[in-house]
Design an enzyme around this catalytic site. Structure first.
Site, PDB file in Angstrom:
ATOM      1  N   TYR A 196       0.841  -1.200   0.000  1.00 20.61           N
ATOM      2  CA  TYR A 196       0.000   0.000   0.000  1.00 20.61           C
ATOM      3  C   TYR A 196       0.873   1.245   0.000  1.00 20.61           C
ATOM      4  CZ  TYR A 196      -4.265  -2.570   1.319  1.00 20.61           C
ATOM      5  OH  TYR A 196      -5.354  -3.402   1.361  1.00 20.61           O
ATOM      6  N   TYR A 233      -0.568  -9.890   0.770  1.00 14.29           N
ATOM      7  CA  TYR A 233       0.524  -9.322   1.563  1.00 14.29           C
ATOM      8  C   TYR A 233       0.506  -9.888   2.975  1.00 14.29           C
ATOM      9  CZ  TYR A 233      -3.166  -6.103   3.150  1.00 14.29           C
ATOM     10  OH  TYR A 233      -4.326  -5.567   3.639  1.00 14.29           O
ATOM     11  N   ARG A 273      -2.864 -11.670   4.080  1.00 12.77           N
ATOM     12  CA  ARG A 273      -4.195 -11.297   3.606  1.00 12.77           C
ATOM     13  C   ARG A 273      -4.381 -11.765   2.168  1.00 12.77           C
ATOM     14  NH1 ARG A 273      -7.796  -7.721   4.960  1.00 12.77           N
ATOM     15  NH2 ARG A 273      -9.042  -9.479   4.354  1.00 12.77           N
ATOM     16  N   HIS A 291      -7.369  -8.332  -2.109  1.00 11.06           N
ATOM     17  CA  HIS A 291      -8.699  -7.740  -1.929  1.00 11.06           C
ATOM     18  C   HIS A 291      -8.683  -6.274  -2.327  1.00 11.06           C
ATOM     19  CE1 HIS A 291      -6.548  -6.948   1.859  1.00 11.06           C
ATOM     20  NE2 HIS A 291      -7.221  -5.811   1.866  1.00 11.06           N
ATOM     21  N   HIS A 312     -10.778  -2.757  -1.178  1.00 10.31           N
ATOM     22  CA  HIS A 312     -11.716  -2.164  -0.216  1.00 10.31           C
ATOM     23  C   HIS A 312     -12.772  -1.354  -0.973  1.00 10.31           C
ATOM     24  CE1 HIS A 312      -9.278  -2.941   3.462  1.00 10.31           C
ATOM     25  NE2 HIS A 312      -8.276  -2.932   2.591  1.00 10.31           N
TER      26      HIS A 312
END
Lengths: 191, 234
Positions: B105, B144, B154, B157, B159
């Site tokens: 991110y 990640y 995780r 995905h 959000h």
């Protein structure tokens, strides 16, 4: 057969990437009428540690008690300069602050007027779904008969009522305590 | 007085609990006291709307925000936003954010040692159209690692943040990808008891919206709480 609402998932720790663009911590900059208030506070977890990755969203009526929304059919003035929506992230110390107008009164389910209030969603890492709460105002005589405050046991109502900051006109303090003996009252609003 | 129709309440099994100890961050952040049932008043059946100046029409393409092309697999994510009766949510804001193709991110607190991509920020927004449809162009995000437990990862995905028509319909969720081997091990995905509800968070591979020589399609429909048919006297 009707569908089920999609399952909620946490905003995670990195929501600022997607949610900062719409940050709104000054609801009065466009020139809304009414009594200005600045509400500041801090979000704490169950250990009393500040929550630096939370974000609040607020929704409220204008000074006349009118929502900028077609479902509000009351014969009261709408102000184009006041949307009623705010989005305020916490900082590294879990603190937040926003400036708005003290809302007017809006009706409850029986047509009686609710005390002035702001509805709040709390999102954070570790919250799989939002928490819903309300901010009420201090020294407000209508609080005593408010239908929602009266759903809450008296000893916990003060968690919903902002406190005046002595010596600072229009400055209020309101904290969010996610868990613990002085936990903020949260509501089951559905999703 | 006008009548107020409240919004529907979800079947509890289809939504996650606040406390889900397998997701460690819930342990100190879930309320310990019971929530108080709040009947929906005018404050909850109204909510913000976002149109005009608040919307950047180019923000639905996350691959065109910089001078170069981001690395990774280009994808089209599209679907419909509707209420439980299938009625479309029109002109409604959707915000998205995600990791880059390497699973990183663009955020100061993301310590994963995967590379940032100078051509990918990972955020976008759009309004649904008159039929409740939306469409994003983006990059398939990477999985990640995270610190929840030993060797925790995780699943990939995106959000999603949606408002619908009212405060009561507000929803933030995550869209997953079909066939992801990490899904059975993810405490966030698995926090919800109802298996069908969980599986509706997994997008479907979408031939219809796959663009030849350009991008794979994934379909993700979203259902928000809608109003009950029977108004309550107010």
């Amino acid at each position: 057969m009707s569908r089920q609402a999609t399952t909620s998932q946490t905003v995670g720790p990195f929501f600022s990437i997607g949610m900062t663009r719409m940050k709104r911590d000054d609801l009065v900059s466009a020139g809304a009428s009414g009594e200005r208030v600045t509400i500041s506070g801090q979000v704490f977890d169950g250990d009393g540690k500040p929550v630096s990755d939370a974000i609040l969203e607020i929704w409220q009526a204008n000074t006349y008690g009118k929502y900028a929304h077609p479902a509000d059919q009351q014969d009261k003035p709408v102000e184009a300069s006041f949307s009623g929506y705010g989005r305020i992230p916490t900082d590294d110390e879990g603190k937040f602050r926003f400036t708005t107008i003290k809302p007017g009164q809006v009706p409850d389910l029986e047509g009686k007027l609710q005390a002035p209030h702001i509805v709040v969603s709390v999102f954070a890492r570790g919250l799989l779904r939002r928490l819903v709460t309300r901010i009420y105002f201090p020294d407000e005589p209508t609080n005593a008969a408010d239908f929602v405050l009266n759903l809450v046991e008296p000893s916990r109502r003060e968690t919903l009522i902002a406190k005046m900051i002595a010596g600072v006109n229009g400055a209020l303090k309101w904290d969010v305590i996610l868990q613990g003996s002085s936990e903020t009252v949260f509501f089951d609003c559905g999703l | 007085m006008a009548k107020i129709a409240p919004y529907r309440r979800p079947n509890p099994d289809t939504q996650p609990p606040y406390l889900h100890p397998a997701y460690v961050s819930t342990i100190k952040r879930a309320p310990a006291k019971s929530l108080i049932y709040l009947p929906h008043t005018l404050s909850e059946v109204t909510g913000p709307s976002f149109t005009g100046a608040a919307i950047d029409v180019k923000a639905c393409d996350l691959t065109r925000q910089h001078s170069g092309n981001p690395l990774g697999e280009r994808i089209i994510v599209s679907g419909r936003v509707m209420d439980e009766e299938g009625r479309p949510l029109r002109h409604s804001l959707i915000e998205v954010w995600q990791a880059n193709a390497a699973g990183r991110y663009l955020h100061k607190r993301d310590q994963h040692n995967a590379p940032l991509d100078p051509n990918f920020t990972g955020c976008g927004h759009t309004l649904t159209d008159a039929e409740g449809r939306y469409r994003f162009v983006t990059i398939r995000p990477g999985a990640y690692p995270w610190g929840n437990h030993h060797n925790a990862w995780r699943p990939a995905h995106i959000h999603f943040s949606l408002f619908g028509a009212a405060f009561a319909s507000r929803l933030v969720t995550q869209m997953y990808f079909p066939g992801d081997p990490l899904l059975p091990f993810d405490p966030v995905f698995n926090s919800t008891a109802d298996e069908n509800a969980r599986n509706r968070l997994i997008s479907l591979f979408d031939w219809e919206n796959t663009i030849p020589s350009q991008a794979l399609g994934f379909k993700f429909d979203i259902v928000l709480s809608g109003r009950e048919a029977t108004p309550m006297e107010t």
